[in-house]
Design a protein around this motif. Structure first.
Motif, PDB file in Angstrom:
ATOM      1  N   ARG A 176       0.347  -0.920  -0.244  1.00 29.07           N
ATOM      2  CA  ARG A 176      -0.322  -0.258  -0.123  1.00 29.07           C
ATOM      3  C   ARG A 176       1.023   1.355  -0.007  1.00 29.07           C
ATOM      4  N   ARG A 187       0.475  12.914  -8.913  1.00 23.46           N
ATOM      5  CA  ARG A 187      -0.244  13.889  -9.157  1.00 23.46           C
ATOM      6  C   ARG A 187       0.959  14.756  -8.761  1.00 23.46           C
ATOM      7  N   VAL A 194       3.806  11.658   0.509  1.00 27.20           N
ATOM      8  CA  VAL A 194       2.869  11.931   1.185  1.00 27.20           C
ATOM      9  C   VAL A 194       3.273  10.161   1.999  1.00 27.20           C
ATOM     10  N   GLY A 195       2.529   9.648   3.346  1.00 30.74           N
ATOM     11  CA  GLY A 195       2.816   8.289   2.522  1.00 30.74           C
ATOM     12  C   GLY A 195       4.045   7.707   3.531  1.00 30.74           C
ATOM     13  N   GLY A 222      -8.630   3.133   4.931  1.00 32.98           N
ATOM     14  CA  GLY A 222      -9.229   3.540   3.608  1.00 32.98           C
ATOM     15  C   GLY A 222      -9.502   5.003   3.113  1.00 32.98           C
ATOM     16  N   LEU A 224     -10.908   8.781   2.380  1.00 30.15           N
ATOM     17  CA  LEU A 224     -11.426   9.616   2.835  1.00 30.15           C
ATOM     18  C   LEU A 224     -11.724  10.374   1.909  1.00 30.15           C
ATOM     19  N   TYR A 234      -9.222   7.567  -6.539  1.00 30.71           N
ATOM     20  CA  TYR A 234      -8.262   7.517  -6.031  1.00 30.71           C
ATOM     21  C   TYR A 234      -7.520   6.229  -6.007  1.00 30.71           C
ATOM     22  N   SER A 291      -5.205   2.983   5.596  1.00 29.17           N
ATOM     23  CA  SER A 291      -3.840   3.248   5.070  1.00 29.17           C
ATOM     24  C   SER A 291      -2.363   2.726   5.639  1.00 29.17           C
TER      25      SER A 291
ATOM     26  N   GLN B 564      -3.658  13.161   8.260  1.00 24.53           N
ATOM     27  CA  GLN B 564      -3.811  13.221   6.480  1.00 24.53           C
ATOM     28  C   GLN B 564      -3.538  12.482   5.456  1.00 24.53           C
ATOM     29  N   GLN B 565      -2.883  11.434   5.282  1.00 23.00           N
ATOM     30  CA  GLN B 565      -2.227  11.012   4.106  1.00 23.00           C
ATOM     31  C   GLN B 565      -2.667  10.512   3.089  1.00 23.00           C
ATOM     32  N   ASP B 566      -3.573   9.759   3.544  1.00 21.32           N
ATOM     33  CA  ASP B 566      -5.224   9.284   2.299  1.00 21.32           C
ATOM     34  C   ASP B 566      -5.313  10.066   0.869  1.00 21.32           C
ATOM     35  N   THR B 567      -5.367  11.309   1.701  1.00 17.97           N
ATOM     36  CA  THR B 567      -5.540  12.345   0.575  1.00 17.97           C
ATOM     37  C   THR B 567      -4.459  13.349   0.098  1.00 17.97           C
ATOM     38  N   SER B 568      -4.770  13.827  -0.994  1.00 14.62           N
ATOM     39  CA  SER B 568      -3.304  14.002  -2.088  1.00 14.62           C
ATOM     40  C   SER B 568      -3.690  15.217  -2.374  1.00 14.62           C
TER      41      SER B 568
END
Ligand code: HEM
Lengths: 394, 568
Positions: A176, A187, A194-195, A222, A224, A234, A291, B564-568
């Motif tokens: 993931r 993006r 991110v992540g 998952g 958002l 997404y 996530s 908020q790591q899932d949003t981009s």
């Protein structure tokens, strides 16, 4: 019933009964999950999802009961000893612990039933391995009949079950995380974090020890946001970020580093393929997985739970070795392998606490530690021999 | 109980303030001491030493060292180890087995056949322990400061925390202050000493000292284990002895073979008892499904101590016997037929011959009778269970280990046994021997082999291999093992929390407004339950009401925005 009949009953309870129940539960759980979180657009489908979830829980509970019954019958069929005396039995107990603990923790306490499907997958793979090293029920060598041995083996098996659970989280996290990073990079061309990193600490340092950001689950599982179309996009982007062929091949090769120890072409191909197929299933589930940050936290917590148990098991093993062989430690292959696994997980815990090593590096170390555990468990039993030759396979 | 602080003569130590991008396992107070600044230039040697030391104190280094340790252990699981399986190792070296000379040469180059005895491994251990020391000294110091001097900090932005709740009460701020302190102290929070800063604030913390203290204890216990192992090697003794049923041995160094005695072991340290093996009992499941699984495996022995005390006891498979400082383990066993050999009417051999079990289920050994001229020798094989076949009338050897129908086969040799040079007790050196005949014997049989040689097999007994050892540091090792666990559990499960209560007096209404904030460094989910419980306890203790202008308790707004790591 005679001892032999109990033995036969226990075998039937294991395969096909329990294994099929778990398989059914896993499929139902996956089906339910696909409905409850992807296709939320259609108001009718959550009902199907909920029904699927109920069926999954029922089957899994039934499976745990038949599994327990299998263990009891196995014990009676072996003349009343504890049912963890050889490789088959270790694997069976490990799978039992994974599913039972999963039900208690994720199904009933945390109410995250979607995680069950992955745990069931892990348990089914473990039971598959158990069948590959099947031995008829029978008595144990008296050298094994010691309290310390029972404690040692029970703890090792428990810890192995916990580490197996952690492995599932760990592998899913890497998958993931890779997908999230790729999507993020695509993006924002500048390269997003991110992540990868948490936002900086909002609080100022209030003294010399206020460095750590509190541990947080990332936003609940998952997807958002309110925009369902966006969620879908997404999720699909996550899936598209991973090339399934490369994943299949990679998993196949990864399994091959382990499965050669059987020195049996059929098993080699079978095990690798099943594992690679499991990876594909996980790939399909990418959009529905929690996530990466949540999976990472779950991995850490599970390993942190298993590590003291493993440590205790190794120490208990040393006490037993002193009683039975007159030395507490002899670098016998099994001892070496238990030690090595311990070092591997200590490495993971250290990496988690080392700046620059966190995240993916730690995760890879965690996978490595699990590889070591499995490899040494199989290789030492099947290939290398030492004093510990009680695996029961020949 | 806790480790004492390190000697403070330790200049390069200080506590860093790095922000850490951490979640679960917060890095403890210190690991990477910063550079000592503003000193006069040092000699190159000192500079190198300092660099080495700093390298060793890095957590990353510890990780690499653990990695090398793991690699070496992996080598040791895959490559046969000379101390465990010497025969396999020599087969690899000779090329009879294994991966071939090139790989074997490589393995030999790194000492791979005896990893744990190799110089590389020793060097690694030394580095690891140096690194451990280098890591621990600053951590002890920092921990000691936490415990003795530091105070939970005040908060400057009480509203910014993840968990916030407000209450109002009629009590005065001073009264409230006292009651909140009691509530938090009951929950084992450490409290900041009261001060006059405004607004009035109670700051409290728990978990830090315990978590870090546990980690320190955990790491420190490796020294206990190390000392236990090394002292054990220096002070310990280990020897093997094989006894036939009915025979005895005395606890003195000369009784034992394969003696391993530590440098500080003294002859006088032997307990000096005499052990007589009265009986050895072994039996198996006879059911072919479980064939060969033993049910009993136990020696009955009589111990006579030098002071005259005598008693009988048992030594079992998992059950060593302890006599004073000596531990007696039962490790091996075999059959010991009494074999009498006469040459020209004269007895040249009359003894119980110890036979060693082989994979094929047959027990094997040798008779050596140099008293004859020329020497007489026998290869001896014993099948414990060789029943007579009804139809052919001949014995059929089986692999079963129980001695229900023992059949002994002796193959006779004459010539020179070659006893001037060392040889194994259970095989003949046949270079100068010539085979002269053979015989099959049941117990009680007497067979004339011709040429004046008569062999008889009057009786079958068993022998037991005991290991006798002294391990004076076992209790220390046990304590070390317990400390590992005692330290590890809080190191992983003690969760750091901070709680603040800010007290503001509403001069007009005569109320005190209490704003309670909390922060969880680990396990926030658990804190989601702990925090409301604390708020409730404070409310009960201060007869407070929820604030008329409530700030939502524990709604986690901050957490969400942070993750908020899932949003981009
Ligand atoms: C002898 C080999 C070592 C072993 C087996 C070992 C093992 C461990 C383990 C299992 C943990 C996890 C405990 C926890 O999560 O709190 C840990 C934590 C830690 N270790 Fe080690 N360690 C070793 C050597 C070192 C060395 C040489 C250093 C210094 C460079 C070090 C520094 C640390 C630190 C700072 C932590 C705390 C991390 C945390 O709180 O999670 N360790 N160690």
């Amino acid at each position: 019933m005679t001892q032999a009949e109990w033995g036969e009953l226990s075998t039937v309870l294991f395969w096909p009964t329990t294994l099929l129940l778990y398989l059914g539960a896993m499929l139902a759980s996956m089906y339910a999950h696909a409905f409850t979180s992807v296709a939320r657009v259609d108001a009718h489908e959550p009902v199907a999802g909920r029904r699927g979830q109920r069926i999954a829980t029922g089957l899994a509970t039934l499976g745990v009961l038949t599994h327990l019954f299998h263990l009891v019958a196995r014990s009676l069929g072996s003349g009343g000893r504890v049912p963890w005396g050889n490789m088959f039995e270790y694997s069976s107990v490990t799978a039992f612990i994974v599913v039972a603990a999963g039900l208690v923790i994720f199904q009933w306490r945390l109410r995250k039933p979607q995680i069950m499907s992955m745990l069931l997958l892990g348990a089914i793979l473990t039971m598959g391995i158990a069948l590959l090293v099947y031995t008829d029920p029978g008595p144990l060598v008296p050298i094994l009949n010691s309290h310390w041995l029972k404690i040692h083996v029970a703890a090792i098996v428990l810890a192995a079950g916990v580490f197996t659970t952690a492995f599932v989280f760990n592998a899913l996290h890497l998958l993931r995380d890779t997908a999230e990073r790729r999507v993020a990079a695509a993006r924002s061309p500048a390269g997003s974090t991110v992540g990868a990193a948490y936002a900086g600490d909002l609080l100022e340092d209030e003294d010399e020890f206020t460095e750590a950001v509190p541990e947080r689950d990332a936003v609940e599982d998952g997807v958002l946001g309110d925009d369902l179309e966006d969620d879908r996009a997404y999720g699909l982007a996550l899936r598209a970020a991973i090339n399934p062929r490369a994943l299949f091949l990679g998993s196949w090769v990864a399994a091959a580093t382990m499965s050669w120890v059987w020195l049996d072409l059929g098993r080699f191909l079978g095990v690798n393929t099943v594992f690679a197929l499991a990876a594909l299933v996980a790939w399909w589930f990418l959009p529905h997985l929690p996530s990466a940050a949540t999976l990472d936290a779950l991995t850490y917590r599970t390993i942190a739970f298993g590590f003291p148990i493993w440590t205790f098991a190794v120490l208990a093993g040393a006490v037993w070795a002193e009683q039975s062989w007159g030395r507490y430690w002899g670098w016998d292959p099994k001892e070496t392998s238990a030690f090595l696994t311990w070092v591997g997980y200590a490495g993971y815990l250290h990496a988690r606490a080392t700046r620059g090593f966190k995240g993916r590096t730690a995760s890879i170390l965690g996978l490595g530690a699990y590889w070591i555990m499995l490899f040494t468990y199989l290789a030492v039993n099947l290939v290398v021999t030492g004093l510990h030759s009680y695996a029961g396979v020949s | 109980m806790w480790p004492s602080p390190a000697p403070v003569a330790f200049a390069i130590v200080s506590v860093t303030d790095a922000r850490r991008d951490e979640s679960d396992s917060a890095e403890p107070p210190q690991a990477n001491p910063p550079i000592r600044r503003g000193r006069a230039p040092r000699s190159p040697l000192a500079a190198a030493a300092l660099m080495a030391w700093r390298w060793l104190t890095r957590m990353r280094t510890a990780l690499y060292l653990l990695g090398v340790l793991g690699f070496l252990s992996l080598v040791a699981t895959v490559v046969p180890q000379a101390p465990n399986v010497p025969a396999t190792v020599s087969a690899w070296r000779l090329g009879d087995e294994g991966p071939g000379p090139v790989v074997v040469g490589l393995i030999d180059a790194i000492g791979g056949f005896d990893v744990y005895g190799s110089a590389l491994f020793l060097a690694l251990l030394v580095l690891l322990f140096t690194s451990l020391t280098a890591c621990l000294l600053p951590r002890y110091r920092a921990w000691w400061r936490v415990v003795t001097r530091s105070q939970p900090p005040r908060t400057r932005h009480v509203g910014h925390h993840d968990h916030v709740a407000t209450l109002t009460t009629e009590l005065t701020a001073d009264e409230v202050d006292g009651r909140i302190r009691t509530v938090l102290a009951d929950r084992r929070y450490r409290l900041r000493a009261a001060d006059d800063d405004l607004p009035k604030q109670v700051a409290a913390e728990r978990g830090l000292a315990l978590r870090e203290g546990g980690s320190l204890l955990f790491h420190t216990s490796f020294y206990v284990l190390l000392v236990g192992i090394v002292l054990g090697l220096l002070l310990g003794f280990e020897g093997d002895v094989a006894v036939v049923e009915g025979d005895a041995f005395a606890d003195t160094t000369i009784s034992y073979s394969d003696v391993g005695a530590g440098r500080w072991w003294d002859q006088a340290d032997h307990a000096g008892f005499t052990l007589t093996l009265d009986q050895f009992e072994v039996d198996w499941f006879r059911d072919p499904r479980f064939g060969g699984t033993p049910t009993v495996f136990e020696s009955t022995v009589t111990i006579s101590e030098p002071d005259g005390a005598t008693w009988t006891d048992t030594v079992g498979g998992n059950d060593p016997l302890v006599v004073d400082n000596m531990r007696i383990h039962q490790l091996a066993w075999g059959y010991a037929p009494r074999i009498v050999v006469e040459v020209d009417g004269e007895v040249v051999h009359d003894a119980h011959v110890m036979l060693v079990s082989t994979d094929a289920g047959v027990f094997q050994g040798a008779v050596k009778a140099p008293a004859a001229d020329p020497d007489v020798g026998f290869d001896v094989l014993l099948w414990p269970y060789a029943p007579v076949d009804e139809t052919t009338g001949t014995p059929v050897p089986t692999g079963a280990p129980w001695a229900d129908a023992p059949l002994l086969v002796g193959v006779a040799y004459r010539g020179d046994l070659g006893l001037d040079s060392p040889q194994r007790f259970d095989t003949l050196d046949k270079t100068n021997l010539e085979q002269t005949g053979g015989a099959q014997l049941r117990p009680g049989a007497v067979v004339d082999l011709g040429d004046g040689v008569v062999i008889s097999f009057p009786e079958l007994r068993r022998w037991v291999g005991f290991q006798v050892s002294s391990k004076p540091t076992l209790p220390l090792l046990f304590i070390g093992g317990v400390l590992v666990l005692v330290g590890l559990v809080p190191a992983i499960y003690a969760w750091r929390r901070r709680v603040w209560a800010v007290l503001e007096t509403d001069a007009a209404g005569g109320h005190t407004l209490i704003t309670i904030a909390g922060r969880a460094f680990q396990r926030p989910q658990a804190f989601d339950h702990e925090f409301p419980a604390i708020v409730k306890a404070i409310r009960d203790a201060t007869d407070a009401d929820p604030s008329p202008t409530p700030v939502a308790a524990s709604s986690r707004p901050v957490a969400v925005s942070r993750n908020q790591q899932d949003t981009s």
